[in-house]
Design a protein around this motif. Structure first.
Motif, PDB file in Angstrom:
ATOM      1  N   ALA A  62      -3.692 -21.411   9.043  1.00 23.67           N
ATOM      2  CA  ALA A  62      -2.320 -21.604   8.571  1.00 23.67           C
ATOM      3  C   ALA A  62      -1.365 -21.726   9.760  1.00 23.67           C
ATOM      4  CB  ALA A  62      -1.890 -20.442   7.683  1.00 23.67           C
ATOM      5  N   PHE A  63      -0.391 -22.611   9.603  1.00 21.83           N
ATOM      6  CA  PHE A  63       0.676 -22.801  10.585  1.00 21.83           C
ATOM      7  C   PHE A  63       2.004 -22.846   9.835  1.00 21.83           C
ATOM      8  CE2 PHE A  63      -3.162 -24.503  12.405  1.00 21.83           C
ATOM      9  CZ  PHE A  63      -3.103 -24.191  13.756  1.00 21.83           C
ATOM     10  N   GLY A  64       3.045 -22.384  10.507  1.00 20.45           N
ATOM     11  CA  GLY A  64       4.391 -22.496   9.944  1.00 20.45           C
ATOM     12  C   GLY A  64       5.150 -23.604  10.649  1.00 20.45           C
ATOM     13  N   PHE A  65       6.206 -24.095   9.994  1.00 20.32           N
ATOM     14  CA  PHE A  65       7.069 -25.084  10.654  1.00 20.32           C
ATOM     15  C   PHE A  65       8.524 -24.769  10.348  1.00 20.32           C
ATOM     16  CE2 PHE A  65       5.474 -26.861   6.683  1.00 20.32           C
ATOM     17  CZ  PHE A  65       6.576 -27.399   6.055  1.00 20.32           C
ATOM     18  N   ASP A  66       9.421 -25.389  11.100  1.00 20.18           N
ATOM     19  CA  ASP A  66      10.805 -24.891  11.155  1.00 20.18           C
ATOM     20  C   ASP A  66      11.835 -25.754  10.441  1.00 20.18           C
ATOM     21  OD1 ASP A  66      10.648 -27.049  12.887  1.00 20.18           O
ATOM     22  OD2 ASP A  66      12.056 -26.194  14.329  1.00 20.18           O
ATOM     23  N   GLN A  67      11.424 -26.887   9.876  1.00 16.45           N
ATOM     24  CA  GLN A  67      12.411 -27.767   9.252  1.00 16.45           C
ATOM     25  C   GLN A  67      11.925 -28.230   7.895  1.00 16.45           C
ATOM     26  OE1 GLN A  67      14.408 -30.795  11.462  1.00 16.45           O
ATOM     27  NE2 GLN A  67      13.699 -29.985  13.429  1.00 16.45           N
ATOM     28  N   THR A  68      12.823 -28.786   7.116  1.00 22.19           N
ATOM     29  CA  THR A  68      12.466 -29.284   5.790  1.00 22.19           C
ATOM     30  C   THR A  68      11.418 -30.380   5.891  1.00 22.19           C
ATOM     31  OG1 THR A  68      14.708 -28.815   5.037  1.00 22.19           O
ATOM     32  CG2 THR A  68      13.417 -30.314   3.684  1.00 22.19           C
ATOM     33  N   PHE A  69      10.353 -30.228   5.106  1.00 21.44           N
ATOM     34  CA  PHE A  69       9.319 -31.264   5.072  1.00 21.44           C
ATOM     35  C   PHE A  69       9.786 -32.410   4.177  1.00 21.44           C
ATOM     36  CE2 PHE A  69       5.692 -33.204   2.856  1.00 21.44           C
ATOM     37  CZ  PHE A  69       5.050 -33.761   3.948  1.00 21.44           C
ATOM     38  N   GLN A  70       9.691 -33.626   4.703  1.00 19.27           N
ATOM     39  CA  GLN A  70      10.046 -34.820   3.922  1.00 19.27           C
ATOM     40  C   GLN A  70       8.807 -35.702   3.836  1.00 19.27           C
ATOM     41  OE1 GLN A  70      13.230 -35.621   6.759  1.00 19.27           O
ATOM     42  NE2 GLN A  70      14.688 -35.649   5.062  1.00 19.27           N
ATOM     43  N   ALA A  71       8.333 -35.920   2.611  1.00 19.22           N
ATOM     44  CA  ALA A  71       7.071 -36.634   2.417  1.00 19.22           C
ATOM     45  C   ALA A  71       7.093 -38.024   3.054  1.00 19.22           C
ATOM     46  CB  ALA A  71       6.756 -36.735   0.929  1.00 19.22           C
ATOM     47  N   HIS A  72       8.249 -38.691   3.020  1.00 18.21           N
ATOM     48  CA  HIS A  72       8.306 -40.047   3.587  1.00 18.21           C
ATOM     49  C   HIS A  72       8.220 -40.029   5.116  1.00 18.21           C
ATOM     50  CE1 HIS A  72      12.586 -38.860   3.864  1.00 18.21           C
ATOM     51  NE2 HIS A  72      12.663 -39.730   4.858  1.00 18.21           N
ATOM     52  N   ARG A  73       8.378 -38.824   5.707  1.00 19.21           N
ATOM     53  CA  ARG A  73       8.218 -38.680   7.168  1.00 19.21           C
ATOM     54  C   ARG A  73       6.876 -38.012   7.513  1.00 19.21           C
ATOM     55  NH1 ARG A  73      12.372 -35.501  10.099  1.00 19.21           N
ATOM     56  NH2 ARG A  73      11.334 -36.437  11.895  1.00 19.21           N
ATOM     57  N   ARG A  74       5.912 -38.204   6.634  1.00 19.15           N
ATOM     58  CA  ARG A  74       4.604 -37.580   6.807  1.00 19.15           C
ATOM     59  C   ARG A  74       4.012 -37.814   8.195  1.00 19.15           C
ATOM     60  NH1 ARG A  74       0.010 -40.894   4.000  1.00 19.15           N
ATOM     61  NH2 ARG A  74       0.372 -42.088   5.909  1.00 19.15           N
ATOM     62  N   ASP A  75       4.025 -39.067   8.646  1.00 22.38           N
ATOM     63  CA  ASP A  75       3.380 -39.389   9.923  1.00 22.38           C
ATOM     64  C   ASP A  75       4.103 -38.748  11.099  1.00 22.38           C
ATOM     65  OD1 ASP A  75       1.594 -40.762   8.404  1.00 22.38           O
ATOM     66  OD2 ASP A  75       2.075 -42.756   9.176  1.00 22.38           O
ATOM     67  N   ASP A  76       5.438 -38.691  11.040  1.00 25.88           N
ATOM     68  CA  ASP A  76       6.203 -37.993  12.081  1.00 25.88           C
ATOM     69  C   ASP A  76       5.815 -36.516  12.111  1.00 25.88           C
ATOM     70  OD1 ASP A  76       7.551 -40.332  12.621  1.00 25.88           O
ATOM     71  OD2 ASP A  76       9.321 -39.798  11.442  1.00 25.88           O
ATOM     72  N   PHE A  77       5.706 -35.937  10.923  1.00 31.43           N
ATOM     73  CA  PHE A  77       5.359 -34.521  10.782  1.00 31.43           C
ATOM     74  C   PHE A  77       3.988 -34.236  11.400  1.00 31.43           C
ATOM     75  CE2 PHE A  77       3.278 -31.158   8.305  1.00 31.43           C
ATOM     76  CZ  PHE A  77       4.222 -30.137   8.332  1.00 31.43           C
ATOM     77  N   LEU A  78       3.002 -35.058  11.054  1.00 35.30           N
ATOM     78  CA  LEU A  78       1.638 -34.829  11.534  1.00 35.30           C
ATOM     79  C   LEU A  78       1.502 -35.127  13.033  1.00 35.30           C
ATOM     80  CD1 LEU A  78      -0.286 -36.300   8.484  1.00 35.30           C
ATOM     81  CD2 LEU A  78      -0.150 -33.883   9.143  1.00 35.30           C
ATOM     82  N   THR A  79       2.204 -36.145  13.503  1.00 38.29           N
ATOM     83  CA  THR A  79       2.196 -36.437  14.943  1.00 38.29           C
ATOM     84  C   THR A  79       2.776 -35.263  15.718  1.00 38.29           C
ATOM     85  OG1 THR A  79       2.373 -38.815  14.540  1.00 38.29           O
ATOM     86  CG2 THR A  79       3.019 -38.031  16.721  1.00 38.29           C
ATOM     87  N   ALA A  80       3.881 -34.726  15.201  1.00 43.60           N
ATOM     88  CA  ALA A  80       4.501 -33.555  15.842  1.00 43.60           C
ATOM     89  C   ALA A  80       3.531 -32.374  15.841  1.00 43.60           C
ATOM     90  CB  ALA A  80       5.795 -33.189  15.116  1.00 43.60           C
ATOM     91  N   PHE A  81       2.812 -32.216  14.748  1.00 48.80           N
ATOM     92  CA  PHE A  81       1.842 -31.113  14.639  1.00 48.80           C
ATOM     93  C   PHE A  81       0.806 -31.198  15.757  1.00 48.80           C
ATOM     94  CE2 PHE A  81      -2.198 -29.405  13.148  1.00 48.80           C
ATOM     95  CZ  PHE A  81      -1.842 -28.166  12.641  1.00 48.80           C
ATOM     96  N   PHE A  82       0.202 -32.351  15.930  1.00 45.18           N
ATOM     97  CA  PHE A  82      -0.877 -32.485  16.913  1.00 45.18           C
ATOM     98  C   PHE A  82      -0.384 -32.428  18.350  1.00 45.18           C
ATOM     99  CE2 PHE A  82      -3.318 -34.043  13.261  1.00 45.18           C
ATOM    100  CZ  PHE A  82      -4.546 -33.417  13.491  1.00 45.18           C
ATOM    101  N   LYS A  83       0.905 -32.641  18.567  1.00 44.99           N
ATOM    102  CA  LYS A  83       1.447 -32.571  19.924  1.00 44.99           C
ATOM    103  C   LYS A  83       2.067 -31.215  20.250  1.00 44.99           C
ATOM    104  CE  LYS A  83       2.463 -37.532  20.402  1.00 44.99           C
ATOM    105  NZ  LYS A  83       1.613 -37.790  21.579  1.00 44.99           N
ATOM    106  N   ASP A  84       2.162 -30.347  19.238  1.00 45.63           N
ATOM    107  CA  ASP A  84       2.888 -29.088  19.423  1.00 45.63           C
ATOM    108  C   ASP A  84       2.112 -28.107  20.317  1.00 45.63           C
ATOM    109  OD1 ASP A  84       3.807 -26.233  18.624  1.00 45.63           O
ATOM    110  OD2 ASP A  84       5.335 -27.553  17.750  1.00 45.63           O
ATOM    111  N   PRO A  85       2.782 -27.475  21.300  1.00 47.56           N
ATOM    112  CA  PRO A  85       2.100 -26.557  22.213  1.00 47.56           C
ATOM    113  C   PRO A  85       1.569 -25.294  21.529  1.00 47.56           C
ATOM    114  CG  PRO A  85       4.479 -26.542  22.600  1.00 47.56           C
ATOM    115  CD  PRO A  85       4.208 -27.673  21.666  1.00 47.56           C
ATOM    116  N   ASN A  86       2.027 -25.001  20.312  1.00 47.75           N
ATOM    117  CA  ASN A  86       1.473 -23.865  19.571  1.00 47.75           C
ATOM    118  C   ASN A  86       0.270 -24.259  18.719  1.00 47.75           C
ATOM    119  OD1 ASN A  86       3.399 -21.920  20.453  1.00 47.75           O
ATOM    120  ND2 ASN A  86       4.881 -22.854  19.064  1.00 47.75           N
TER     121      ASN A  86
END
Length: 267
Positions: free
Chosen positions: A47-71
């Motif tokens: 499990a991971f937490g995130f800090d902003q509202t998830f927007q389904a239409h920004r799915r790819d931005d969300f997942l790209t950010a996930f894989f680049k995140d230092p945590n």
């Protein structure tokens, strides 16, 4: 850019939630079943937490950010193709591919048709058939035929939209198992484990207007690429190697369900 925000994050920051446990996977009965199905030690949920509202239409931005995140990079688990040991991501992800997985089912009655169509007897025993193979999977009963053999007479018991449902995907993955899977003779262990896993991963709430229970999670099947090609969930492709991301937009949690096909723990 805010201090500490990862580059190219699209604004999302993530944190690892090691204290979040998935009771289904740690329960002794489930562990025993996963061992029998050759999946124990090769399947994990995080499990991971995130800090902003998830927007389904920004799915790819969300997942790209996930894989680049230092945590995420030092904590996201996968199995090494070379050593067979658990490692963390490490690689620099260049591209992600995500598929939306429908998640609408609220009841295990979804599988009642297995009884209605004489795939499973009323006592729960799965009906046997003549042995054959589909790809690398042995087919020795009517359940595996329904799951795998597209030209079998009962394949259409589940429509294509049914087969895309997350509940069906979980069920099928558990039924097919790992490289040395010992199949069940009865349906119950598959249904029970599917139900427990689904409840652990997917979030629901009561709609304040209609008072009906509704699913709030969004589910994606995810692959990631580094400069050499696919690096996650594995460099080797297999139907039973997968990673599902289950996003709870209300709690702002991401549950990651991972499995890498191979020979599971024997003892």
């Amino acid at each position: 850019m805010a201090a500490g925000e990862p580059e190219d994050s699209g604004g999302y920051c993530f944190r690892f939630l090691p204290q979040k446990t998935f009771r289904c996977l740690s329960a002794p009965e489930t562990a025993s079943r996963l061992r029998q199905w050759s999946m124990l030690g090769r399947v994990a949920a995080q499990a991971f937490g995130f800090d902003q509202t998830f927007q389904a239409h920004r799915r790819d931005d969300f997942l790209t950010a996930f894989f680049k995140d230092p945590n995420v990079i030092p904590n996201l688990k996968l199995l090494s193709d070379s050593s067979g040991q658990w490692i963390t991501l490490g690689a620099e992800v260049k591209k992600i591919e995500a598929t939306n997985v429908p998640c609408t089912q609220l009841s295990m009655s979804f599988f009642n048709r297995l009884y209605d169509e004489d795939i499973v007897r009323a006592n729960g025993h799965i009906i046997k058939c003549l042995d054959s193979f589909c790809d690398s999977f042995p087919i020795s009963d009517e359940l595996r035929k329904v799951l795998l053999v597209e030209d079998s007479e009962k394949y259409e018991v589940f429509s294509q939209p049914d087969r895309e449902e997350f509940l069906f995907c979980l069920f099928k993955h558990l039924c097919l198992g790992g490289a040395l899977c010992q199949y069940e003779d009865v349906l119950h262990p598959y249904l029970e484990t599917t139900k427990l896993l689904y409840k652990d991963l997917v979030s629901v709430r009561k709609n304040p207007q209609t008072k009906k229970i509704q699913i709030t999670s969004s589910v994606f099947k995810v692959m990631a690429y580094d400069s050499n090609g696919v690096c996650y969930p594995s460099t080797k492709s297999h139907e039973q190697t997968f990673s599902y991301f289950i996003v709870d937009p209300i709690k702002r949690h991401v549950h990651v369900l991972y499995h890498c096909y191979g020979v599971g723990e024997m003892s």
